[in-house]
Design a protein around this motif. Sequence first.
Motif, PDB file in Angstrom:
ATOM      1  N   ALA A  85       0.793  -1.225   0.000  1.00  0.00           N
ATOM      2  CA  ALA A  85       0.000   0.000   0.000  1.00  0.00           C
ATOM      3  C   ALA A  85       0.824   1.273   0.000  1.00  0.00           C
ATOM      4  O   ALA A  85       0.382   2.306  -0.521  1.00  0.00           O
ATOM      5  CB  ALA A  85      -0.933   0.016   1.202  1.00  0.00           C
ATOM      6  N   GLY A  86       2.012   1.238   0.615  1.00  0.00           N
ATOM      7  CA  GLY A  86       2.779   2.479   0.694  1.00  0.00           C
ATOM      8  C   GLY A  86       4.132   2.276   1.344  1.00  0.00           C
ATOM      9  O   GLY A  86       4.520   1.151   1.705  1.00  0.00           O
ATOM     10  N   PHE A  87       4.838   3.403   1.522  1.00  0.00           N
ATOM     11  CA  PHE A  87       6.204   3.369   2.027  1.00  0.00           C
ATOM     12  C   PHE A  87       6.416   4.524   3.011  1.00  0.00           C
ATOM     13  O   PHE A  87       6.043   5.657   2.717  1.00  0.00           O
ATOM     14  CB  PHE A  87       7.199   3.508   0.867  1.00  0.00           C
ATOM     15  CG  PHE A  87       6.993   2.493  -0.224  1.00  0.00           C
ATOM     16  CD1 PHE A  87       7.741   1.321  -0.252  1.00  0.00           C
ATOM     17  CD2 PHE A  87       6.041   2.702  -1.219  1.00  0.00           C
ATOM     18  CE1 PHE A  87       7.544   0.373  -1.247  1.00  0.00           C
ATOM     19  CE2 PHE A  87       5.833   1.757  -2.228  1.00  0.00           C
ATOM     20  CZ  PHE A  87       6.587   0.601  -2.232  1.00  0.00           C
ATOM     21  N   ARG A  88       7.014   4.222   4.136  1.00  0.00           N
ATOM     22  CA  ARG A  88       7.422   5.252   5.080  1.00  0.00           C
ATOM     23  C   ARG A  88       8.928   5.433   4.965  1.00  0.00           C
ATOM     24  O   ARG A  88       9.689   4.459   5.021  1.00  0.00           O
ATOM     25  CB  ARG A  88       7.064   4.862   6.514  1.00  0.00           C
ATOM     26  CG  ARG A  88       5.574   4.695   6.769  1.00  0.00           C
ATOM     27  CD  ARG A  88       5.330   4.262   8.205  1.00  0.00           C
ATOM     28  NE  ARG A  88       3.959   3.807   8.408  1.00  0.00           N
ATOM     29  CZ  ARG A  88       3.538   3.169   9.494  1.00  0.00           C
ATOM     30  NH1 ARG A  88       4.413   2.917  10.481  1.00  0.00           N
ATOM     31  NH2 ARG A  88       2.284   2.775   9.619  1.00  0.00           N
ATOM     32  N   LEU A  89       9.357   6.677   4.811  1.00  0.00           N
ATOM     33  CA  LEU A  89      10.767   6.963   4.610  1.00  0.00           C
ATOM     34  C   LEU A  89      11.479   7.192   5.932  1.00  0.00           C
ATOM     35  O   LEU A  89      10.859   7.497   6.948  1.00  0.00           O
ATOM     36  CB  LEU A  89      10.922   8.185   3.715  1.00  0.00           C
ATOM     37  CG  LEU A  89      10.203   8.141   2.359  1.00  0.00           C
ATOM     38  CD1 LEU A  89      10.497   9.395   1.564  1.00  0.00           C
ATOM     39  CD2 LEU A  89      10.577   6.900   1.575  1.00  0.00           C
ATOM     40  N   ALA A  90      12.788   7.066   5.887  1.00  0.00           N
ATOM     41  CA  ALA A  90      13.596   7.266   7.091  1.00  0.00           C
ATOM     42  C   ALA A  90      13.492   8.685   7.619  1.00  0.00           C
ATOM     43  O   ALA A  90      13.672   8.929   8.815  1.00  0.00           O
ATOM     44  CB  ALA A  90      15.049   6.912   6.791  1.00  0.00           C
ATOM     45  N   ASP A  91      13.186   9.648   6.729  1.00  0.00           N
ATOM     46  CA  ASP A  91      13.072  11.042   7.175  1.00  0.00           C
ATOM     47  C   ASP A  91      11.662  11.397   7.641  1.00  0.00           C
ATOM     48  O   ASP A  91      11.368  12.557   7.916  1.00  0.00           O
ATOM     49  CB  ASP A  91      13.521  11.987   6.062  1.00  0.00           C
ATOM     50  CG  ASP A  91      12.650  11.916   4.814  1.00  0.00           C
ATOM     51  OD1 ASP A  91      11.573  11.278   4.853  1.00  0.00           O
ATOM     52  OD2 ASP A  91      13.037  12.483   3.773  1.00  0.00           O
TER      53      ASP A  91
END
Length: 248
Positions: free
Chosen positions: A174-180
């Motif tokens: 569904a999606g991606f969470r970035l390190a920032d």
Amino acid sequence: MRALRRSARALVVLGVLATVALVAWGSLRGRPQDLPWTPLDLSQPIGAFTGRKLTALGEDFGACRALLDRAGVRYTALPPRDGGGQCGYDDAVRFTDGGARRISYAPAALGVACPVAAALAKWEWDVVQPAAERYLGSRVATIEHFGSYSCRRIYGRDAGNWSEHATADAVDIAGFRLADGRRVTVVRDWSGDGDARARRQAAFLRAVRDGACELFATVLSPDYNAAHRDHFHLDQASRGAMGWRACR
């Protein structure tokens, strides 16, 4: 009819010539991943036959687990599950933290058929992280998903073919969470409408979709139909050694 037979023979000849050319090309370049008979090695770059070799792991759970072990992927083998009828699995694994795989999943403790797990690991290393750094300037920390195993037919219908989810051979991303701290989702960011940032996010999503097509037997995105407007469907459907592959 004679013309059709001639056309069929010509296609066969072309196919043989293409295979011979591919073999010669792979040998000359020293790229074993481009040859159909070489063992799969997740440390090698993605090659012409990597996707088919990953799908073929569904025939040998032991070989698939050994491949994950050699690549440093940490996991727990799940007990076989009999869902009745066409449902269930006997080759599923659940990712655990650490090892070579750095991206976490949300919800946590994602369990998938082993060939899907191997493809997800390769996707992370060779596709997702490079694309995130290129288009977004940050690495991915977490992949958001809608799950894998679900005892149902395609689209949840009462009749028709069974879904690859029925055997845990599929996962919906569904999606991606970035390190920032940023979050990129299929449902919100696929269109790319808006400023330069929106276009970069859309470019990232297309890059990871296209890269998945080299690793999974089936990849479906919002370009396919409205049912996939909010996720990528990735599966390792077995369609034979040279079976067709879907990428939309």
